[in-house]
Write a protein that holds these residues in place. Structure first.
Motif, PDB file in Angstrom:
ATOM      1  N   ASP A 142     -28.932 -14.928  -3.895  1.00  0.00           N
ATOM      2  CA  ASP A 142     -28.707 -13.692  -3.137  1.00  0.00           C
ATOM      3  C   ASP A 142     -29.127 -12.475  -3.959  1.00  0.00           C
ATOM      4  O   ASP A 142     -29.741 -11.544  -3.440  1.00  0.00           O
ATOM      5  CB  ASP A 142     -27.230 -13.578  -2.739  1.00  0.00           C
ATOM      6  CG  ASP A 142     -26.795 -14.692  -1.804  1.00  0.00           C
ATOM      7  OD1 ASP A 142     -27.607 -15.072  -0.933  1.00  0.00           O
ATOM      8  OD2 ASP A 142     -25.674 -15.195  -1.955  1.00  0.00           O
ATOM      9  N   THR A 189     -31.294 -13.490  -9.382  1.00  0.00           N
ATOM     10  CA  THR A 189     -31.178 -13.461 -10.836  1.00  0.00           C
ATOM     11  C   THR A 189     -30.755 -14.828 -11.354  1.00  0.00           C
ATOM     12  O   THR A 189     -30.241 -15.664 -10.603  1.00  0.00           O
ATOM     13  CB  THR A 189     -30.131 -12.430 -11.304  1.00  0.00           C
ATOM     14  OG1 THR A 189     -28.857 -12.762 -10.741  1.00  0.00           O
ATOM     15  CG2 THR A 189     -30.518 -11.026 -10.884  1.00  0.00           C
ATOM     16  N   THR A 190     -30.974 -15.042 -12.641  1.00  0.00           N
ATOM     17  CA  THR A 190     -30.539 -16.269 -13.299  1.00  0.00           C
ATOM     18  C   THR A 190     -29.733 -15.902 -14.535  1.00  0.00           C
ATOM     19  O   THR A 190     -29.846 -14.792 -15.074  1.00  0.00           O
ATOM     20  CB  THR A 190     -31.733 -17.141 -13.726  1.00  0.00           C
ATOM     21  OG1 THR A 190     -32.479 -16.434 -14.714  1.00  0.00           O
ATOM     22  CG2 THR A 190     -32.613 -17.468 -12.545  1.00  0.00           C
ATOM     23  N   ASP A 220     -28.395 -17.149  -8.899  1.00  0.00           N
ATOM     24  CA  ASP A 220     -27.828 -16.439  -7.755  1.00  0.00           C
ATOM     25  C   ASP A 220     -28.997 -16.055  -6.850  1.00  0.00           C
ATOM     26  O   ASP A 220     -29.708 -15.084  -7.113  1.00  0.00           O
ATOM     27  CB  ASP A 220     -27.069 -15.196  -8.226  1.00  0.00           C
ATOM     28  CG  ASP A 220     -26.284 -14.526  -7.109  1.00  0.00           C
ATOM     29  OD1 ASP A 220     -26.719 -14.648  -5.938  1.00  0.00           O
ATOM     30  OD2 ASP A 220     -25.268 -13.884  -7.396  1.00  0.00           O
ATOM     31  N   GLY A 264     -27.374 -18.307  -1.626  1.00  0.00           N
ATOM     32  CA  GLY A 264     -26.255 -18.952  -2.305  1.00  0.00           C
ATOM     33  C   GLY A 264     -26.371 -18.891  -3.814  1.00  0.00           C
ATOM     34  O   GLY A 264     -27.345 -18.374  -4.379  1.00  0.00           O
ATOM     35  N   ARG A 265     -25.333 -19.427  -4.458  1.00  0.00           N
ATOM     36  CA  ARG A 265     -25.259 -19.462  -5.920  1.00  0.00           C
ATOM     37  C   ARG A 265     -25.229 -20.931  -6.338  1.00  0.00           C
ATOM     38  O   ARG A 265     -24.356 -21.686  -5.926  1.00  0.00           O
ATOM     39  CB  ARG A 265     -23.996 -18.740  -6.392  1.00  0.00           C
ATOM     40  CG  ARG A 265     -23.916 -18.477  -7.888  1.00  0.00           C
ATOM     41  CD  ARG A 265     -22.764 -17.511  -8.152  1.00  0.00           C
ATOM     42  NE  ARG A 265     -22.672 -17.169  -9.563  1.00  0.00           N
ATOM     43  CZ  ARG A 265     -21.894 -17.797 -10.431  1.00  0.00           C
ATOM     44  NH1 ARG A 265     -21.147 -18.815 -10.017  1.00  0.00           N
ATOM     45  NH2 ARG A 265     -21.841 -17.424 -11.684  1.00  0.00           N
ATOM     46  N   HIS A 266     -26.213 -21.327  -7.143  1.00  0.00           N
ATOM     47  CA  HIS A 266     -26.359 -22.737  -7.485  1.00  0.00           C
ATOM     48  C   HIS A 266     -26.452 -22.901  -9.004  1.00  0.00           C
ATOM     49  O   HIS A 266     -26.916 -21.992  -9.708  1.00  0.00           O
ATOM     50  CB  HIS A 266     -27.616 -23.327  -6.824  1.00  0.00           C
ATOM     51  CG  HIS A 266     -27.600 -23.238  -5.333  1.00  0.00           C
ATOM     52  ND1 HIS A 266     -27.179 -24.278  -4.535  1.00  0.00           N
ATOM     53  CD2 HIS A 266     -27.935 -22.226  -4.489  1.00  0.00           C
ATOM     54  CE1 HIS A 266     -27.264 -23.908  -3.265  1.00  0.00           C
ATOM     55  NE2 HIS A 266     -27.718 -22.676  -3.214  1.00  0.00           N
ATOM     56  N   ARG A 267     -26.026 -24.073  -9.471  1.00  0.00           N
ATOM     57  CA  ARG A 267     -26.066 -24.356 -10.888  1.00  0.00           C
ATOM     58  C   ARG A 267     -26.645 -25.745 -11.110  1.00  0.00           C
ATOM     59  O   ARG A 267     -26.490 -26.633 -10.273  1.00  0.00           O
ATOM     60  CB  ARG A 267     -24.654 -24.314 -11.477  1.00  0.00           C
ATOM     61  CG  ARG A 267     -24.624 -24.547 -12.980  1.00  0.00           C
ATOM     62  CD  ARG A 267     -23.215 -24.584 -13.547  1.00  0.00           C
ATOM     63  NE  ARG A 267     -22.544 -25.832 -13.206  1.00  0.00           N
ATOM     64  CZ  ARG A 267     -21.595 -25.939 -12.298  1.00  0.00           C
ATOM     65  NH1 ARG A 267     -21.220 -24.882 -11.623  1.00  0.00           N
ATOM     66  NH2 ARG A 267     -21.030 -27.094 -12.043  1.00  0.00           N
ATOM     67  N   VAL A 316     -27.281 -20.965 -14.083  1.00  0.00           N
ATOM     68  CA  VAL A 316     -26.807 -20.517 -12.777  1.00  0.00           C
ATOM     69  C   VAL A 316     -27.884 -19.639 -12.148  1.00  0.00           C
ATOM     70  O   VAL A 316     -28.437 -18.751 -12.807  1.00  0.00           O
ATOM     71  CB  VAL A 316     -25.499 -19.713 -12.908  1.00  0.00           C
ATOM     72  CG1 VAL A 316     -25.081 -19.153 -11.553  1.00  0.00           C
ATOM     73  CG2 VAL A 316     -24.386 -20.588 -13.467  1.00  0.00           C
ATOM     74  N   GLU A 333     -30.520  -8.647 -13.830  1.00  0.00           N
ATOM     75  CA  GLU A 333     -30.358  -7.839 -12.636  1.00  0.00           C
ATOM     76  C   GLU A 333     -31.361  -6.693 -12.596  1.00  0.00           C
ATOM     77  O   GLU A 333     -31.639  -6.139 -11.539  1.00  0.00           O
ATOM     78  CB  GLU A 333     -28.921  -7.323 -12.555  1.00  0.00           C
ATOM     79  CG  GLU A 333     -27.906  -8.440 -12.349  1.00  0.00           C
ATOM     80  CD  GLU A 333     -26.512  -7.906 -12.123  1.00  0.00           C
ATOM     81  OE1 GLU A 333     -26.357  -6.664 -12.108  1.00  0.00           O
ATOM     82  OE2 GLU A 333     -25.582  -8.716 -11.978  1.00  0.00           O
ATOM     83  N   ASP A 341     -16.096 -22.419 -10.804  1.00  0.00           N
ATOM     84  CA  ASP A 341     -17.088 -21.431 -10.404  1.00  0.00           C
ATOM     85  C   ASP A 341     -16.462 -20.312  -9.580  1.00  0.00           C
ATOM     86  O   ASP A 341     -16.791 -19.139  -9.718  1.00  0.00           O
ATOM     87  CB  ASP A 341     -18.196 -22.099  -9.571  1.00  0.00           C
ATOM     88  CG  ASP A 341     -19.199 -22.839 -10.449  1.00  0.00           C
ATOM     89  OD1 ASP A 341     -19.128 -22.691 -11.673  1.00  0.00           O
ATOM     90  OD2 ASP A 341     -20.022 -23.574  -9.897  1.00  0.00           O
ATOM     91  N   THR A 357     -36.717 -14.341  -3.760  1.00  0.00           N
ATOM     92  CA  THR A 357     -36.017 -15.569  -3.404  1.00  0.00           C
ATOM     93  C   THR A 357     -36.381 -16.076  -2.027  1.00  0.00           C
ATOM     94  O   THR A 357     -36.634 -15.315  -1.106  1.00  0.00           O
ATOM     95  CB  THR A 357     -34.491 -15.382  -3.451  1.00  0.00           C
ATOM     96  OG1 THR A 357     -34.143 -14.252  -2.643  1.00  0.00           O
ATOM     97  CG2 THR A 357     -34.011 -15.149  -4.849  1.00  0.00           C
TER      98      THR A 357
END
Length: 352
Positions: free
Chosen positions: A98, A101-102, A96, A13-16, A94, A3, A349, A9
């Protein structure tokens, strides 16, 4: 990275997904894959988009750069300006988009490990990199596969990075009467044809010391009869599918290597109701009946005390109520059909 050092970006959304770099593209077998690139390559990303959940690019691309418009037009989100630790490659990550960050994905973040039940290579590919492990393979499913697909399935499972699954003995007699002979399922039907067919299936497993699950047990004598029929020192596990097994589990687990609590069969046999006939009172679709939950909790507690791994097999749709029931009962490992793994992941999640 984190962070305090966000990237730039193109997406939300939040993706994995399993993180792979350009050299790992050939490993992509089913969606939920994050692609890691040194430089943005819009054409490559667009080609692979149906199999990707997102992209991480090491080189930053500012919104003012000419490349930015191409990144915004891609059908998957892209995070640029992020350097990923090489140790993350081949593991779940993961992103994020938005927050830009990872983070590494904690497989047991919500306290449940998921084991995929598969009956074919296609289902194993579907579970892909979303499952923590594999549920026992049913002997009747293995027997139904063409020889080549059975070999390919074992190869995929052996290369999945997870322990090979146990094999569950035939739940119905091979070549015998139908399951309508209610008491003659599983361990109680040691017909010669079934014994020979099962030995052949076990020999095809890459496992040097295979774990065999014995279904429909109600008494210790049935386990003894199973061992005597095969004359083998296979490691054995128990499929808890009868009230007798659940209530007497403490007397059955000597030299047991896995408890597999079959909630569907256990519910049918305890509530004395055909599970193919809808009855929302006896067989609620969204949670376990209280008495079944008590049997599950007792089985899990015995397994925990004895240091025996324990999976609870569920066909129910994942829901917050079901999740809370499992947590309260001390369940840590759930097995379910491959298509439900993705829905469990989505629920976990949201609850993490």
């Amino acid at each position: 990275m984190g962070e305090d050092d966000p990237g730039i970006t193109y997406g939300f959304g939040r993706h994995r997904g399993l993180l792979v770099d350009r050299s790992g593209i050939e490993e992509i077998v089913y969606g939920r894959v994050l692609l890691y690139l040194e430089k943005p390559d819009a054409d490559l990303i667009r080609t692979l988009a149906p199999r990707l959940s997102g992209v991480i690019v090491e080189e930053p691309v500012t919104p003012y750069a000419p490349e930015a418009r191409a990144l915004w037009s891609l059908p998957v989100p892209v995070l640029t300006g992020i350097t990923v630790d090489d140790s993350w490659l081949g593991h779940e990550v993961v992103v994020d988009f938005d927050a830009a960050t990872t983070a590494p994905f904690l497989l047991n973040a919500a306290g449940l490990r998921l084991h995929a039940e598969v009956a074919s290579l296609a289902e194993a590919l579907e579970a892909g990199h979303l499952a923590d492990g594999w549920a026992p393979l049913r002997a009747e499913d293995l027997r139904a596969l063409p020889d080549r697909e059975r070999a390919d399935l074992w190869k995929f499972l052996a290369e999945s990075g997870r322990p090979l699954p146990p094999i569950r003995y035939f739940d119905e007699p091979a070549g015998g009467p139908p399951a309508a002979s209610f008491g003659r399922r599983g361990v109680r039907s040691l017909l010669p044809d079934a014994l020979d067919a099962f030995r052949t299936l076990v020999e095809q497993s890459p496992e040097d010391d295979p774990l065999i699950i014995v279904p429909m047990v109600a008494a210790r004598e049935e386990i003894t009869a199973f061992r005597a029929a095969f004359g083998s020192r296979w490691r054995l596990g128990l499929d808890v599918a009868t009230p007798a097994a659940a209530l007497g589990i403490a007397d059955l687990v000597d030299d047991c290597h896995l408890l597999h609590v079959n909630a569907a069969d256990l519910t049918q046999h305890t509530m004395v109701w055909d599970r193919t006939v809808r009855n929302d009172v006896l067989l609620p679709p969204g949670h376990l009946p209280l008495v079944i939950l008590q049997l599950v909790e007792w089985s899990v507690s015995v397994a925990t005390t004895q240091g025996i791994p324990c999976q609870v097999a569920l066909d129910l749709r994942p829901s917050p109520q079901l999740h809370d029931q499992l947590q309260a009962a001390g369940v840590r490992d759930v097995s379910c059909p491959a298509p439900l793994i993705r829905h469990w992941r989505h629920l976990l999640d949201r609850t993490h």
